[in-house]
Design an enzyme around this catalytic site. Structure first.
Site, short mmCIF file in Angstrom:
data_model
loop_
_atom_site.label_atom_id
_atom_site.label_comp_id
_atom_site.label_asym_id
_atom_site.label_seq_id
_atom_site.Cartn_x
_atom_site.Cartn_y
_atom_site.Cartn_z
CG HIS A 326 18.52 -32.38 13.23
ND1 HIS A 326 17.28 -32.14 12.69
CD2 HIS A 326 18.59 -31.62 14.34
CE1 HIS A 326 16.62 -31.27 13.45
NE2 HIS A 326 17.41 -30.94 14.46
CB CYS A 345 19.18 -29.97 17.92
SG CYS A 345 19.26 -31.23 19.21
#
Length: 426
Positions: A326, A345
Site C-alpha cells: 500500500h 504489510c
C-alpha cells in the site's frame, strides 16, 4: 556456533540498543506502527540509488544495476564474490576502523589511512589512490560506494552505522554470501514469468522486473522485528484506489485501544468508524468501554482520504497472512535508514508508478485516468487483467556485478550469524 570478535559483538550490542529504544518510544498514531528511532538516522545529505560517483577515483563497476536479484547472473556473481572473500580471509582480512573524529571529506586523521586500506581490500577504492591520512575526493567516492552497497545513505560521512558495517569481519561476510547463494539459486531456478514483482525484505526494497530486467525499483517499509513480513509467493490481482483501511486486530489491541484510553476523540479525528462485524451496524465510539478489550470484536474501518493509512492505493494478492502492499500518507518514513516499521504489510514509495505498470494491460487505466480517480476520493477497486506474480523473499547478500557485493543486516535473524542481526532479546 562460531565465536566472533569483540567488534562484531559490540556492533550487535549497539544495534540492539537502537532497536530497543525504537520499540520503547510511544507511537503518536495507530498508523505510525513504530516510533522514530532518533535523529541519528536522519542524514543531512542523502544520496540517490543511482549516484554517479567520482569517475577519477573509481574505475570499478557501478553499484546501480538493472539486474534482478532472482537471476542466474546474480548467482554467478555471488559465486565470484565468495571466491574473492575467501581470498581476503586467507590473506588476513581487513583492518578495523575506529576513528576518534568524524570522518568526512576534508578531514586529516591517521584513521583515514586505515580506512583507505579497508576500502582497497573490499574493492571500493583503487590502490592507485595511495595510502595517506587525508579524506580526499578519492576516499569520498569510495565511502559513498561502500555505503550504497550496504543500503546506507550514500552521503560520504562515516557515521556509526557506516563504521559498524565496515567493521564486520570478512569471514562473517563470507558466511553470509554462502548462505544467500542457496537462496538466490532457488529463486533463479524458478520460472518467474515475463514480468513479476519481488520484495526483498532485509533490503526493504521492491523490484518490478520485466524481460529479465529491473524496470522499476522502489524503496519499501516492511515488518518490524515482532510483526514480521512473511516470505510468500502469490499474484497481484487487484489494485484499489482510495481504499478503505480496516485495522487488523493486532493494531486494534496494541495501538488503537491504548490511544482511545488517552484520547477519546482519536477515532473521529482520524475518520475511523466502528461496525459490528456480524450485522455491519455502525457503533458509536462513546458506547464502547475502552477500559476493556471488548473493542477487539468490532471492525475498525477508516474512510478513504489523504489521512487514510493506505493513502491512495492498496494492492491485493491472495495469501494466508492477511498482508498487502500500500501507499502511505507518511512519505518521510522512506527516508529513514531503518525501514522495518510496519505490522507485516509493505508500504511502497512512489506506488502510483507501480500502479501504472501493474495496470498496463488493464483497459481504461492509464496514468491520467488513475490520477483523476484518486482526486475524486471515491473507493475504486480495479481487477488486474493479467495478474502479476509476486514474491516476498529474504536475501541479505547478493552481487550484481564483478566486485559489486550488496550486504544487509539480518533483521529477522535467519542467517545464523549474530553479528549480522539486530537483536531485541537481552
Amino acid at each position: 556456533m562460531k565465536k566472533f570478535g569483540s567488534s562484531a559483538l559490540d556492533r550487535r550490542a549497539f544495534l540492539r540498543g537502537v532497536a530497543t529504544a525504537g520499540f520503547a518510544a510511544a507511537a503518536s498514531s495507530a498508523f505510525a506502527q513504530q516510533s522514530d528511532i532518533g535523529d541519528i538516522l536522519a542524514a543531512p545529505r542523502r544520496g540517490n540509488w543511482d549516484d554517479q560517483f567520482d569517475a577519477r577515483s573509481n574505475s570499478h563497476a557501478k553499484v546501480a544495476s538493472f539486474q534482478p536479484i532472482a537471476s542466474p547472473e546474480t548467482a554467478s556473481f555471488i559465486e565470484s564474490a565468495i571466491n574473492t572473500y575467501s581470498q581476503i580471509v586467507a590473506n588476513g582480512g581487513w583492518p578495523a576502523v575506529n576513528p576518534t573524529v568524524k570522518l568526512q571529506l576534508g578531514v586529516v586523521d591517521p584513521s583515514v589511512a586505515v580506512m583507505r586500506k579497508r576500502l582497497m581490500i573490499a574493492g571500493d577504492l583503487s590502490e592507485s589512490a595511495g595510502i595517506s591520512n587525508s579524506f580526499d575526493t578519492y576516499v569520498d567516492a569510495a565511502v559513498k560506494r561502500f555505503q550504497a552497497r550496504h543500503g546506507l545513505p550514500a552521503d560520504g560521512v562515516m557515521g556509526q552505522y557506516s563504521i559498524a558495517a565496515m567493521n564486520v569481519s570478512p569471514d562473517i561476510r563470507l558466511g553470509q554470501l554462502k548462505t544467500n547463494l542457496d537462496r538466490v539459486r532457488t529463486l533463479a531456478a524458478a520460472d518467474q514469468g515475463p514480468r513479476y514483482v519481488m520484495v526483498n525484505i532485509p533490503a526493504a526494497q521492491l523490484e518490478a522486473v520485466e524481460g529479465g530486467r529491473v524496470v522499476q525499483r522502489h524503496t519499501a517499509i516492511v515488518g518490524k522485528i515482532d510483526r514480521q513480513t512473511p516470505i510468500l509467493d502469490s499474484k497481484i490481482q487487484e489494485v484499489i484506489l482510495n481504499p478503505y483501511w480496516t485495522a487488523p486486530k493486532s493494531i486494534i489491541e496494541k495501538d488503537i485501544i491504548p490511544l482511545m484510553r488517552k484520547d477519546p476523540t482519536y477515532l473521529t479525528r482520524n475518520k475511523i468508524r466502528l461496525f459490528d462485524e456480524r450485522t455491519r451496524e455502525e457503533i458509536p465510539p462513546e458506547s464502547v468501554d475502552w477500559n476493556t478489550d471488548e473493542a477487539v470484536k468490532l471492525m475498525f474501518r477508516q474512510d478513504p482520504g489523504k489521512i487514510n493509512a493506505m493513502s491512495s492505493t492498496k494492492i491485493n494478492f491472495p495469501n494466508s497472512y492477511a498482508v498487502y502492499m500500500h501507499d502511505t500518507p507518511q512519505q518521510g518514513v522512506f527516508n529513514k535508514l531503518m525501514r522495518f516499521e510496519s505490522s507485516g504489510c509493505v508500504r511502497v514509495q512512489n506506488v502510483r508508478d507501480l500502479n501504472v505498470w501493474l495496470l498496463r494491460d488493464t483497459p481504461g487505466w492509464d496514468r491520467q485516468t488513475m490520477e483523476a480517480t484518486i482526486k475524486t476520493g471515491v473507493n475504486t477497486p480495479i481487477q488486474v487483467t493479467n495478474p502479476v506474480p509476486l514474491h516476498f523473499v529474504y536475501v541479505t547478500a547478493w552481487s550484481t556485478g564483478d566486485g559489486v557485493v550488496h550486504l544487509r543486516d539480518d533483521i529477522y535473524e535467519r542467517d545464523g550469524q549474530a553479528a549480522l542481526s539486530i537483536g531485541t532479546n537481552t
